[in-house]
Design a protein around this motif. Structure first.
Motif, PDB file in Angstrom:
ATOM      1  N   VAL A  14       0.500  -0.762   0.016  1.00  0.00           N
ATOM      2  CA  VAL A  14      -0.137   0.107   0.137  1.00  0.00           C
ATOM      3  C   VAL A  14       1.211   1.776  -0.010  1.00  0.00           C
ATOM      4  O   VAL A  14       0.687   2.572  -0.738  1.00  0.00           O
ATOM      5  CB  VAL A  14      -0.966   0.090   1.751  1.00  0.00           C
ATOM      6  N   LYS A  15       2.189   1.257   0.525  1.00  0.00           N
ATOM      7  CA  LYS A  15       3.047   2.346   1.086  1.00  0.00           C
ATOM      8  C   LYS A  15       3.371   2.652  -0.698  1.00  0.00           C
ATOM      9  O   LYS A  15       3.368   3.657  -0.778  1.00  0.00           O
ATOM     10  CB  LYS A  15       4.021   2.243   1.790  1.00  0.00           C
ATOM     11  N   ALA A  36       3.083   6.033  -2.773  1.00  0.00           N
ATOM     12  CA  ALA A  36       3.514   6.570  -3.527  1.00  0.00           C
ATOM     13  C   ALA A  36       3.792   6.329  -4.961  1.00  0.00           C
ATOM     14  O   ALA A  36       4.359   7.966  -5.422  1.00  0.00           O
ATOM     15  CB  ALA A  36       5.498   5.802  -2.983  1.00  0.00           C
ATOM     16  N   SER A  37       3.105   5.726  -5.684  1.00  0.00           N
ATOM     17  CA  SER A  37       3.154   5.462  -7.252  1.00  0.00           C
ATOM     18  C   SER A  37       1.981   6.930  -7.343  1.00  0.00           C
ATOM     19  O   SER A  37       2.487   7.960  -8.671  1.00  0.00           O
ATOM     20  CB  SER A  37       2.736   4.695  -7.587  1.00  0.00           C
ATOM     21  N   TYR A  38       0.804   7.074  -7.198  1.00  0.00           N
ATOM     22  CA  TYR A  38       0.516   7.831  -7.353  1.00  0.00           C
ATOM     23  C   TYR A  38       0.526   9.409  -6.378  1.00  0.00           C
ATOM     24  O   TYR A  38       0.285  10.181  -7.694  1.00  0.00           O
ATOM     25  CB  TYR A  38      -1.095   7.067  -6.269  1.00  0.00           C
ATOM     26  N   LYS A  39       1.053   9.285  -5.727  1.00  0.00           N
ATOM     27  CA  LYS A  39       2.401  11.018  -5.241  1.00  0.00           C
ATOM     28  C   LYS A  39       3.351  11.224  -6.374  1.00  0.00           C
ATOM     29  O   LYS A  39       3.038  12.232  -6.457  1.00  0.00           O
ATOM     30  CB  LYS A  39       2.710  10.136  -4.026  1.00  0.00           C
ATOM     31  N   ALA A  40       3.712  10.345  -7.025  1.00  0.00           N
ATOM     32  CA  ALA A  40       5.129  10.195  -8.226  1.00  0.00           C
ATOM     33  C   ALA A  40       3.599  11.225  -9.143  1.00  0.00           C
ATOM     34  O   ALA A  40       4.467  12.237  -9.931  1.00  0.00           O
ATOM     35  CB  ALA A  40       5.744   9.290  -8.392  1.00  0.00           C
ATOM     36  N   LYS A  41       3.062  10.581  -9.519  1.00  0.00           N
ATOM     37  CA  LYS A  41       2.576  10.672 -10.732  1.00  0.00           C
ATOM     38  C   LYS A  41       1.467  12.447 -10.533  1.00  0.00           C
ATOM     39  O   LYS A  41       1.922  13.008 -11.328  1.00  0.00           O
ATOM     40  CB  LYS A  41       0.962  10.133 -10.716  1.00  0.00           C
ATOM     41  N   ALA A  42       0.917  12.375  -9.073  1.00  0.00           N
ATOM     42  CA  ALA A  42       0.451  13.825  -9.638  1.00  0.00           C
ATOM     43  C   ALA A  42       1.512  14.812  -9.249  1.00  0.00           C
ATOM     44  O   ALA A  42       1.819  15.821  -9.720  1.00  0.00           O
ATOM     45  CB  ALA A  42       0.414  13.541  -7.458  1.00  0.00           C
ATOM     46  N   ASP A  43       2.889  14.655  -8.299  1.00  0.00           N
ATOM     47  CA  ASP A  43       3.945  15.660  -8.928  1.00  0.00           C
ATOM     48  C   ASP A  43       4.391  15.651 -10.227  1.00  0.00           C
ATOM     49  O   ASP A  43       4.664  17.029 -11.134  1.00  0.00           O
ATOM     50  CB  ASP A  43       5.004  15.174  -7.810  1.00  0.00           C
ATOM     51  N   GLU A  44       5.037  14.469 -10.771  1.00  0.00           N
ATOM     52  CA  GLU A  44       5.162  14.677 -12.352  1.00  0.00           C
ATOM     53  C   GLU A  44       3.628  15.777 -12.979  1.00  0.00           C
ATOM     54  O   GLU A  44       4.081  16.275 -14.338  1.00  0.00           O
ATOM     55  CB  GLU A  44       5.028  13.178 -12.671  1.00  0.00           C
ATOM     56  N   LEU A  45       2.580  15.406 -12.585  1.00  0.00           N
ATOM     57  CA  LEU A  45       1.037  15.774 -13.826  1.00  0.00           C
ATOM     58  C   LEU A  45       1.410  17.149 -13.160  1.00  0.00           C
ATOM     59  O   LEU A  45       1.283  18.185 -14.522  1.00  0.00           O
ATOM     60  CB  LEU A  45       0.397  15.182 -13.443  1.00  0.00           C
ATOM     61  N   LYS A  46       2.317  18.086 -12.333  1.00  0.00           N
ATOM     62  CA  LYS A  46       2.350  19.736 -12.169  1.00  0.00           C
ATOM     63  C   LYS A  46       3.152  20.094 -13.300  1.00  0.00           C
ATOM     64  O   LYS A  46       3.290  21.019 -13.292  1.00  0.00           O
ATOM     65  CB  LYS A  46       2.790  19.565 -11.165  1.00  0.00           C
ATOM     66  N   LYS A  47       4.047  19.156 -13.779  1.00  0.00           N
ATOM     67  CA  LYS A  47       5.117  19.333 -15.174  1.00  0.00           C
ATOM     68  C   LYS A  47       4.500  19.745 -16.333  1.00  0.00           C
ATOM     69  O   LYS A  47       3.172  18.711 -16.737  1.00  0.00           O
ATOM     70  CB  LYS A  47       5.873  18.667 -14.867  1.00  0.00           C
ATOM     71  N   ASP A  48       5.123  20.228 -17.396  1.00  0.00           N
ATOM     72  CA  ASP A  48       4.118  20.837 -18.684  1.00  0.00           C
ATOM     73  C   ASP A  48       4.473  19.543 -19.179  1.00  0.00           C
ATOM     74  O   ASP A  48       3.908  19.720 -20.324  1.00  0.00           O
ATOM     75  CB  ASP A  48       4.748  21.841 -19.366  1.00  0.00           C
ATOM     76  N   PHE A 104       4.190   1.154  -9.390  1.00  0.00           N
ATOM     77  CA  PHE A 104       2.583   0.625  -8.512  1.00  0.00           C
ATOM     78  C   PHE A 104       3.229  -0.548  -9.757  1.00  0.00           C
ATOM     79  O   PHE A 104       2.732  -1.630  -8.719  1.00  0.00           O
ATOM     80  CB  PHE A 104       1.457   0.703  -9.942  1.00  0.00           C
ATOM     81  N   ALA A 105       3.856  -0.869 -10.323  1.00  0.00           N
ATOM     82  CA  ALA A 105       4.420  -2.490 -10.502  1.00  0.00           C
ATOM     83  C   ALA A 105       5.142  -3.061  -9.679  1.00  0.00           C
ATOM     84  O   ALA A 105       4.474  -4.422  -9.186  1.00  0.00           O
ATOM     85  CB  ALA A 105       5.621  -2.877 -11.865  1.00  0.00           C
TER      86      ALA A 105
END
Length: 177
Positions: free
Chosen positions: A123-124, A128-140, A151-152
């Motif tokens: 679960v951790k 972390a996977s979703y947190k990384a996606k959230a951070d990455e999606l803030k980029k152009d 996630f894998a």
């Protein structure tokens, strides 16, 4: 005399039967007490499946915008107007952050105490996977490859827990996408 002897024999037999039946009752009561005192056996397989389904439902409740973004971004032969916008990316980032927060608040049920450490690690990694996606999606120009790898890893950890319980490893990615 025969009548007295017959009466004494009947009385002795009645007392003997009464004594034997009360001993059987006492033994029966003693045998039943330990069974009642013992805690009911937990069906680990059932609890694991319930945990997995709950995990998927919690993610699905919050990741609609993220899934919509990924569907647009990965569409083959997409026209420029079909590609995700900055607004889509911002919504997807918020969605991914909400999923990460939800995953960080998940508690492993007490029935799965033997698998708790492994489930918490999985679960951790999902969080972390979703947190990384959230951070990455803030980029152009977001690149979600690293988040997908995390996630894998989580999928692999969860799969090992299921295999240990003699269940087929699930694919949370299929359930939440």
């Amino acid at each position: 005399m025969k009548k007295i002897l017959l009466l004494l024999s009947a009385l002795t037999l009645a007392i003997g039967l009464a004594a034997c039946s009360s001993n059987d009752d006492a033994k029966t009561e003693k045998k039943e007490e330990p069974k009642q005192a013992a805690s009911p056996k937990v069906d680990v397989k059932k609890e694991l499946v319930k945990f997995y389904m709950d995990l998927g439902n919690k993610i699905n409740a919050k990741d609609a915008d993220l899934n919509a973004y990924v569907a647009k971004a990965t569409k083959e032969d997409a026209k420029p107007e079909e590609l995700p916008t900055a607004e889509d990316r911002a919504k997807a980032s918020e969605s991914a952050a909400a999923v990460a927060a939800e995953l960080n608040s998940i508690q492993v049920p007490s029935e799965l105490k033997d698998q708790k450490a492994d489930l918490e690690a999985a679960v951790k990694d999902y969080a972390a996977s979703y947190k990384a996606k959230a951070d990455e999606l803030k980029k152009d120009a977001p690149a979600l490859d690293a988040a997908d790898e995390t996630f894998a890893q989580a999928e692999e950890k969860l799969g090992k827990v299921f295999e240990t319980a003699k269940l087929l490893p699930p694919s949370l990615g299929k359930q939440v996408n």
